[in-house]
Design a protein around this motif. Structure first.
Motif, PDB file in Angstrom:
ATOM      1  N   SER A 126     -12.680  20.300  -3.678  1.00 10.28           N
ATOM      2  CA  SER A 126     -13.371  20.856  -4.833  1.00 10.28           C
ATOM      3  C   SER A 126     -14.873  20.705  -4.644  1.00 10.28           C
ATOM      4  N   LYS A 127     -15.630  21.515  -5.374  1.00 10.07           N
ATOM      5  CA  LYS A 127     -17.083  21.363  -5.428  1.00 10.07           C
ATOM      6  C   LYS A 127     -17.473  20.374  -6.515  1.00 10.07           C
ATOM      7  N   THR A 128     -16.533  20.045  -7.413  1.00  4.01           N
ATOM      8  CA  THR A 128     -16.787  19.061  -8.473  1.00  4.01           C
ATOM      9  C   THR A 128     -16.029  17.783  -8.153  1.00  4.01           C
ATOM     10  N   ASP A 129     -16.485  16.668  -8.721  1.00  6.24           N
ATOM     11  CA  ASP A 129     -15.921  15.378  -8.341  1.00  6.24           C
ATOM     12  C   ASP A 129     -14.631  14.995  -9.068  1.00  6.24           C
ATOM     13  N   ARG A 130     -14.089  15.893  -9.878  1.00 11.22           N
ATOM     14  CA  ARG A 130     -12.825  15.617 -10.577  1.00 11.22           C
ATOM     15  C   ARG A 130     -11.923  16.838 -10.519  1.00 11.22           C
ATOM     16  N   ILE A 131     -10.647  16.544 -10.363  1.00  7.92           N
ATOM     17  CA  ILE A 131      -9.628  17.579 -10.436  1.00  7.92           C
ATOM     18  C   ILE A 131      -8.579  17.093 -11.429  1.00  7.92           C
ATOM     19  N   TYR A 132      -8.372  17.888 -12.462  1.00 10.81           N
ATOM     20  CA  TYR A 132      -7.370  17.544 -13.471  1.00 10.81           C
ATOM     21  C   TYR A 132      -6.065  18.243 -13.116  1.00 10.81           C
ATOM     22  N   LEU A 133      -4.973  17.504 -13.180  1.00  9.59           N
ATOM     23  CA  LEU A 133      -3.669  18.030 -12.819  1.00  9.59           C
ATOM     24  C   LEU A 133      -3.002  18.649 -14.044  1.00  9.59           C
ATOM     25  N   SER A 134      -2.492  19.851 -13.864  1.00  8.09           N
ATOM     26  CA  SER A 134      -1.734  20.508 -14.925  1.00  8.09           C
ATOM     27  C   SER A 134      -0.905  21.609 -14.296  1.00  8.09           C
ATOM     28  N   LYS A 181     -16.723  18.995  -1.505  1.00  8.56           N
ATOM     29  CA  LYS A 181     -17.537  19.921  -0.719  1.00  8.56           C
ATOM     30  C   LYS A 181     -19.023  19.672  -0.965  1.00  8.56           C
ATOM     31  N   GLY A 182     -19.823  19.814   0.092  1.00  8.72           N
ATOM     32  CA  GLY A 182     -21.271  19.721  -0.029  1.00  8.72           C
ATOM     33  C   GLY A 182     -21.827  18.316  -0.069  1.00  8.72           C
ATOM     34  N   VAL A 183     -21.039  17.321   0.356  1.00  9.31           N
ATOM     35  CA  VAL A 183     -21.477  15.923   0.319  1.00  9.31           C
ATOM     36  C   VAL A 183     -21.839  15.459   1.723  1.00  9.31           C
ATOM     37  N   ARG A 184     -22.939  14.745   1.841  1.00  6.15           N
ATOM     38  CA  ARG A 184     -23.292  14.127   3.124  1.00  6.15           C
ATOM     39  C   ARG A 184     -22.596  12.785   3.228  1.00  6.15           C
ATOM     40  N   GLY A 185     -22.355  12.347   4.439  1.00 11.31           N
ATOM     41  CA  GLY A 185     -21.627  11.091   4.628  1.00 11.31           C
ATOM     42  C   GLY A 185     -20.129  11.363   4.597  1.00 11.31           C
ATOM     43  N   ASP A 186     -19.363  10.371   4.222  1.00 11.73           N
ATOM     44  CA  ASP A 186     -17.910  10.494   4.177  1.00 11.73           C
ATOM     45  C   ASP A 186     -17.513  11.315   2.950  1.00 11.73           C
ATOM     46  N   SER A 187     -17.061  12.535   3.167  1.00 10.28           N
ATOM     47  CA  SER A 187     -16.758  13.446   2.056  1.00 10.28           C
ATOM     48  C   SER A 187     -15.309  13.358   1.582  1.00 10.28           C
ATOM     49  N   TRP A 188     -14.510  12.503   2.213  1.00 13.12           N
ATOM     50  CA  TRP A 188     -13.097  12.338   1.854  1.00 13.12           C
ATOM     51  C   TRP A 188     -12.877  11.060   1.058  1.00 13.12           C
ATOM     52  N   ARG A 189     -11.957  11.130   0.086  1.00 18.49           N
ATOM     53  CA  ARG A 189     -11.517   9.951  -0.650  1.00 18.49           C
ATOM     54  C   ARG A 189      -9.998   9.967  -0.702  1.00 18.49           C
ATOM     55  N   ILE A 190      -9.425   8.774  -0.603  1.00 20.25           N
ATOM     56  CA  ILE A 190      -7.972   8.607  -0.593  1.00 20.25           C
ATOM     57  C   ILE A 190      -7.556   7.854  -1.853  1.00 20.25           C
ATOM     58  N   MET A 191      -6.507   8.341  -2.503  1.00 25.15           N
ATOM     59  CA  MET A 191      -5.940   7.695  -3.690  1.00 25.15           C
ATOM     60  C   MET A 191      -4.426   7.738  -3.564  1.00 25.15           C
ATOM     61  N   ARG A 192      -3.758   6.793  -4.205  1.00 21.07           N
ATOM     62  CA  ARG A 192      -2.304   6.738  -4.105  1.00 21.07           C
ATOM     63  C   ARG A 192      -1.642   7.107  -5.420  1.00 21.07           C
ATOM     64  N   VAL A 193      -0.443   7.631  -5.277  1.00 22.67           N
ATOM     65  CA  VAL A 193       0.436   7.859  -6.413  1.00 22.67           C
ATOM     66  C   VAL A 193       1.203   6.561  -6.600  1.00 22.67           C
ATOM     67  N   GLU A 194       1.223   6.046  -7.793  1.00 19.88           N
ATOM     68  CA  GLU A 194       1.934   4.794  -8.036  1.00 19.88           C
ATOM     69  C   GLU A 194       3.437   5.047  -8.029  1.00 19.88           C
ATOM     70  N   VAL A 195       4.147   4.377  -7.106  1.00 18.14           N
ATOM     71  CA  VAL A 195       5.599   4.519  -6.994  1.00 18.14           C
ATOM     72  C   VAL A 195       6.245   3.141  -6.994  1.00 18.14           C
ATOM     73  N   GLU A 196       7.497   3.107  -7.405  1.00 17.82           N
ATOM     74  CA  GLU A 196       8.287   1.873  -7.419  1.00 17.82           C
ATOM     75  C   GLU A 196       9.127   1.794  -6.156  1.00 17.82           C
ATOM     76  N   GLY A 197       9.453   0.582  -5.747  1.00 20.01           N
ATOM     77  CA  GLY A 197      10.427   0.376  -4.684  1.00 20.01           C
ATOM     78  C   GLY A 197       9.908   0.382  -3.268  1.00 20.01           C
ATOM     79  N   LEU A 198       8.592   0.328  -3.057  1.00 17.82           N
ATOM     80  CA  LEU A 198       8.081   0.256  -1.689  1.00 17.82           C
ATOM     81  C   LEU A 198       8.385  -1.121  -1.104  1.00 17.82           C
ATOM     82  N   THR A 199       8.607  -1.167   0.194  1.00 19.69           N
ATOM     83  CA  THR A 199       8.876  -2.430   0.868  1.00 19.69           C
ATOM     84  C   THR A 199       8.006  -2.547   2.108  1.00 19.69           C
ATOM     85  N   GLY A 200       7.959  -3.753   2.652  1.00 21.23           N
ATOM     86  CA  GLY A 200       7.296  -3.997   3.924  1.00 21.23           C
ATOM     87  C   GLY A 200       5.832  -3.623   3.953  1.00 21.23           C
ATOM     88  N   LYS A 201       5.439  -3.041   5.085  1.00 23.84           N
ATOM     89  CA  LYS A 201       4.035  -2.709   5.297  1.00 23.84           C
ATOM     90  C   LYS A 201       3.534  -1.657   4.310  1.00 23.84           C
TER      91      LYS A 201
END
Length: 176
Positions: free
Chosen positions: A75-83, A111-131
């Motif tokens: 996106s060109k904006t810093d937020r994306i709303y899910l619907s 888009k249009g950002v200098r430096g690291d333009s990627w961000r990672i976020m997780r979906v909260e899920v139940e039941g993960l194990t190990g690493k």
């Protein structure tokens, strides 16, 4: 979502030097060095056919010790709303993640950002194990709106170079 950003992230996660250099061109030396760790511990990255359908995400990322699915957004904006369709994607990612024991992630490219333009976020899920369970604790989850709906906030995500350092460190190394 343009497939060019999926390809860009696929190249980085696969440890391709050309791809890593392209996304770290305007990053600091430390950020670039952190991102380059993936060269020594690359992933097999498969673009999902008909990506974005029923919980597969856009990329399936595999290595002997770790697997996760990634939904890529830009996106060109810093937020994306899910619907609508994007909320259905989110719910499917969560359901498949819980059923299969996988950690679904969102990779958000601003888009249009200098430096690291990627961000990672997780979906909260139940039941993960190990690493997977251990590594998911270090990744910020999608923030919630005032009404409790998940959304993507670029400022709340983990920079890609930090994510790569996290998932590519050797088992005996300290966390960043």
């Amino acid at each position: 979502m343009g497939t060019s950003y999926e390809r860009e992230l696929r190249s980085v996660l696969a440890g391709e030097i050309k791809g890593i250099r392209a996304v770290t061109r305007s990053c600091s030396e430390l950020e670039t060095a952190m991102a380059m760790q993936v060269v020594n511990r690359p992933f097999l990255v498969v673009r999902a056919p008909g990506s974005g359908t029923e919980g597969t995400g856009d990329l399936l990322v595999l290595r002997g010790d770790l697997c996760f699915q990634v939904e890529v957004k830009s996106s060109k904006t810093d937020r994306i709303y899910l619907s609508g369709r994007t909320m259905n994607q989110y719910n499917s990612l969560k359901e498949v993640g819980e059923r299969c024991g996988l950690q679904p992630l969102y990779a958000f490219r601003l888009k249009g950002v200098r430096g690291d333009s990627w961000r990672i976020m997780r979906v909260e899920v139940e039941g993960l194990t190990g690493k997977s369970r251990h590594f998911s604790r270090s990744i910020p989850k999608l923030p919630l709106t005032n009404r409790g709906a998940p959304h993507l906030n670029w400022d709340a995500g983990m920079p890609l170079h930090r994510f790569l350092a996290l998932v590519c460190k050797s088992d005996g190394a300290k966390s960043i």
